[in-house]
Design a protein around this motif. Sequence first.
Motif, PDB file in Angstrom:
ATOM      1  N   ALA A  35       0.868  -1.167   0.000  1.00  0.00           N
ATOM      2  CA  ALA A  35       0.000   0.000   0.000  1.00  0.00           C
ATOM      3  C   ALA A  35       0.911   1.224   0.000  1.00  0.00           C
ATOM      4  O   ALA A  35       1.456   1.601   1.037  1.00  0.00           O
ATOM      5  CB  ALA A  35      -0.917  -0.008   1.217  1.00  0.00           C
ATOM      6  N   GLU A  36       1.090   1.835  -1.165  1.00  0.00           N
ATOM      7  CA  GLU A  36       2.059   2.913  -1.336  1.00  0.00           C
ATOM      8  C   GLU A  36       1.370   4.271  -1.401  1.00  0.00           C
ATOM      9  O   GLU A  36       0.243   4.377  -1.901  1.00  0.00           O
ATOM     10  CB  GLU A  36       2.851   2.712  -2.628  1.00  0.00           C
ATOM     11  N   PRO A  37       2.040   5.312  -0.932  1.00  0.00           N
ATOM     12  CA  PRO A  37       1.478   6.663  -1.096  1.00  0.00           C
ATOM     13  C   PRO A  37       1.433   7.019  -2.576  1.00  0.00           C
ATOM     14  O   PRO A  37       2.093   6.380  -3.405  1.00  0.00           O
ATOM     15  CB  PRO A  37       2.456   7.540  -0.310  1.00  0.00           C
ATOM     16  N   ASP A  70      -3.767   6.920  -0.759  1.00  0.00           N
ATOM     17  CA  ASP A  70      -3.575   8.224  -0.124  1.00  0.00           C
ATOM     18  C   ASP A  70      -4.299   8.192   1.217  1.00  0.00           C
ATOM     19  O   ASP A  70      -5.531   8.226   1.281  1.00  0.00           O
ATOM     20  CB  ASP A  70      -4.142   9.330  -1.014  1.00  0.00           C
ATOM     21  N   LEU A  71      -3.562   8.116   2.284  1.00  0.00           N
ATOM     22  CA  LEU A  71      -4.165   7.966   3.607  1.00  0.00           C
ATOM     23  C   LEU A  71      -4.900   9.215   4.069  1.00  0.00           C
ATOM     24  O   LEU A  71      -5.602   9.182   5.091  1.00  0.00           O
ATOM     25  CB  LEU A  71      -3.098   7.571   4.627  1.00  0.00           C
ATOM     26  N   LEU A  80      -8.042   0.757   1.938  1.00  0.00           N
ATOM     27  CA  LEU A  80      -7.080   0.137   2.845  1.00  0.00           C
ATOM     28  C   LEU A  80      -7.794  -0.705   3.891  1.00  0.00           C
ATOM     29  O   LEU A  80      -7.347  -1.822   4.218  1.00  0.00           O
ATOM     30  CB  LEU A  80      -6.222   1.207   3.520  1.00  0.00           C
ATOM     31  N   ALA A  81      -8.908  -0.193   4.427  1.00  0.00           N
ATOM     32  CA  ALA A  81      -9.659  -0.955   5.421  1.00  0.00           C
ATOM     33  C   ALA A  81     -10.126  -2.285   4.847  1.00  0.00           C
ATOM     34  O   ALA A  81     -10.105  -3.320   5.533  1.00  0.00           O
ATOM     35  CB  ALA A  81     -10.848  -0.138   5.920  1.00  0.00           C
ATOM     36  N   SER A  82     -10.543  -2.264   3.576  1.00  0.00           N
ATOM     37  CA  SER A  82     -10.966  -3.498   2.917  1.00  0.00           C
ATOM     38  C   SER A  82      -9.805  -4.473   2.780  1.00  0.00           C
ATOM     39  O   SER A  82      -9.947  -5.678   3.010  1.00  0.00           O
ATOM     40  CB  SER A  82     -11.548  -3.172   1.539  1.00  0.00           C
ATOM     41  N   LEU A  83      -8.642  -3.946   2.422  1.00  0.00           N
ATOM     42  CA  LEU A  83      -7.460  -4.796   2.310  1.00  0.00           C
ATOM     43  C   LEU A  83      -7.099  -5.431   3.650  1.00  0.00           C
ATOM     44  O   LEU A  83      -6.799  -6.623   3.734  1.00  0.00           O
ATOM     45  CB  LEU A  83      -6.273  -3.988   1.801  1.00  0.00           C
ATOM     46  N   GLN A 100      -1.107   6.518  14.955  1.00  0.00           N
ATOM     47  CA  GLN A 100      -2.255   7.177  15.571  1.00  0.00           C
ATOM     48  C   GLN A 100      -2.991   8.049  14.571  1.00  0.00           C
ATOM     49  O   GLN A 100      -4.231   8.082  14.538  1.00  0.00           O
ATOM     50  CB  GLN A 100      -1.782   8.024  16.771  1.00  0.00           C
ATOM     51  N   ARG A 101      -2.238   8.755  13.755  1.00  0.00           N
ATOM     52  CA  ARG A 101      -2.837   9.683  12.786  1.00  0.00           C
ATOM     53  C   ARG A 101      -3.737   8.961  11.782  1.00  0.00           C
ATOM     54  O   ARG A 101      -4.755   9.490  11.339  1.00  0.00           O
ATOM     55  CB  ARG A 101      -1.728  10.434  12.066  1.00  0.00           C
TER      56      ARG A 101
END
Length: 799
Positions: A35-37, A70-71, A80-83, A100-101
């Motif tokens: 999972a890359e920016p 992109d977080l 990401l949550a699905s992954l 935390q962020r």
Amino acid sequence: MSAFAGIRIVELAHRVAGEYASKLFADLGAEVIKAEPPGGSQTRALSPFVSGTSVPFLYLNTNKKSVAIDLDNSADRSVLASLIAGADVVLHDHDEAWEQRHGLDPETLAARHPALIHCAVMPFGRGAPANLQQARPLNVMHASGWGYHTPSEADPVRPPLKGAGRFLTDYEAGLEAALAIAAALIARERRGEGRTISVSDVEALISRSDCVLGRMLASEQEPGPERTRFDMGGPGAVFASADGHVFLLMTTGQHWSGMRKLMGEPAWADAFPSDWLEFQCTRERVETFRQHFRAWVSTRAKAEVSEQAQRLKVPLVPVNSAPDLHADPQYAFRRYFRELEGLLYPTVAYRMSATPACLTAPAPKLGADQALPATAGNTVPRGLAPNAIGVAQPRPESAPVSQLRQRGGPLAGVRVLALTKVWAGPYAGKLLALLGAEVIKVESLANLDEMRAYGGESIDSAPYFLSINQEVLSVRVNTKSKEGLRQLRRMVAQSDIVLDNLRPGAMERAGLTYDLLRKIRPDIIQVSIKMYGSEGPLAHQTGYAPSFAALGGLTSLVGYEGETPTGMNIRYGDSTVGATAAFAALAALRHRDRTGEGQFVDVSAVEAISTMAGDSLFAHCATGITPKCDGNAHPEMAPHGCYPCANGEWISIAVADDVEWRALCLVLGIDADLYAAAGQRLAQRVPVDRAVAERTRTHDAADLATALRTVGVPAFRSQSSLDLIGDGRLWSSEFFRFVDDRHGGQRPVMGTGWRMTPGEAAVERGAPALGEHDAYIYRELLGMSAKEYDRLVAEQAIY
């Protein structure tokens, strides 16, 4: 089937440490999703480049998939949550503020996904001050003590060195993380347990010095500020040959006798007593020997003289460079280098008979698998469905878990039978024991582990042995006895893993080959460590850890720029080999848990060391440029080095950009405009280093490091053995801890680079006395009567 087939890892890494940890799984069959920016992983920008792509990135990311995330974007966070919902492991190497962020802290993930394994790799581990987590590999090397004590026999006025290549500390931390994750996966698939793992780069590195620093910790050797405190002594060093360099290690009278024959019995050698290496190894004799040997070997080809030395049992080996390794017949036989899309990649040090590592796909383009999340969302723990694959054959049940003491840990219920000596094999056993396995060390008065003979008042109080064998059981088995071997085979039937690092041919002579072991127990896993591996044209050769570094390419990378290589500290290597073997053992165990199939794991110590410079070896393949020793230089950072401070201390400083440069100049009072741009600093590295050194030399190293970190400059004092033992962080994190010393007292020992919750194994017991657990093994596990036991003792089958 691959060892980690069916495992999904979501990797959010921005350093080499995290990418290397997940690479170890990807090359053994796990599905690793990067999972890359939006701009891609930071490692995509690392030089050198081939066809516009980063060579380090290519090496670190084979067999992986890439999704751009992109977080700061809510839609991407949902992706990401699905992954993560469909993952077995989430792995990252960011700091706690980042966690935390983005809602990726352990508490949040554990609440949402109780069966998830969450691993964070940080320079100083979870809980350390934020300004320490900006540390770069150079700082980690010096915080761990290895930098300060590299090279051996250091000139006190010359700076300590960074070690081999750019990423050695990342590789060690990544290996430590992979080992802990593998153990957690085994526990999860057996018992459904999720875990949180924290790995410290610094503690992983320090743990590799256990039988050196451990003796100082226990006051069996005096720690001190001298840079030679890790040294072995003796005439071992790198020498120039006619066509390169050789490394010599001599420690015994047998070595000296062979050396005399090798050199043709020169007259000058008559002045040396036969036992000078053991009892009369003075500085004067060492220098006299080196002077004569240097002249003699300078006219000889390194391969030829090394081959002659091997026949005489003299530990003299060539100092191999990257081109040498590509031409090495043993590396070719074992296929250590594998071709993928026209490039030769270094692979792994373990040949696994049932689940070999494979390179099937190059590193992915950024976002190449963007459609992947649409198929994710598996909320069932993926590792908990073994029937989906099927069990190849019923697995014989191990004997009941020891009632001696229940320790917990992810490997609870796993039994390891260890026929190991010295350091590499025992270190592998120790790591498995600290993860909760029951490790039974097979020993005998007739064939002692050499570590029991070094120092101490008895074989049960030898400092080296005590430093490396905590939480291990000891059983006496005379393997020179027919009846002793019969009992050993009965132990094999009760074990999951047989671990050995005996000399080539020793297991065969004892009738303990893998083919014979699996007749005793069909699903047995045998992990065998040899210098060059168990098969191949050089498999008969044997040597010591400093030899591994020379043969494996590390020695050629360490030294002052433009000078003869010095190599890493002479103590480096054995423990890295042991950690590599431990990880391979768990990969095999995970496969057996899923399929019922055991296998033979053939570990090459030399190749294990080569992997610690894997990107350097791959860079030679990709660019044709041979990497060489480069002092403390870095291709993308300047200043980057170790600089003198007051009272003979040193500070490591690594500046990556103009902002950090200006902050450094502000603290040191340097005119930042002199070398304002990064390109200027790289082009004029020598005057930049000189300018920094002129300003650091009046400062206290620890105070200056704190001041620099406060303004965002990665810096750390270069720690000596004395600094490490007095380091409050290592005590408060329980890296240093106390165990029972068998005499009603406590002994301080060193821990590992990981912390794991819940259910870490108890570590309370020190190294065993010889045969301390005979009664438990023979009477409880093997069900032997007291009369039979006494008979075997009388016949010296138990001895």
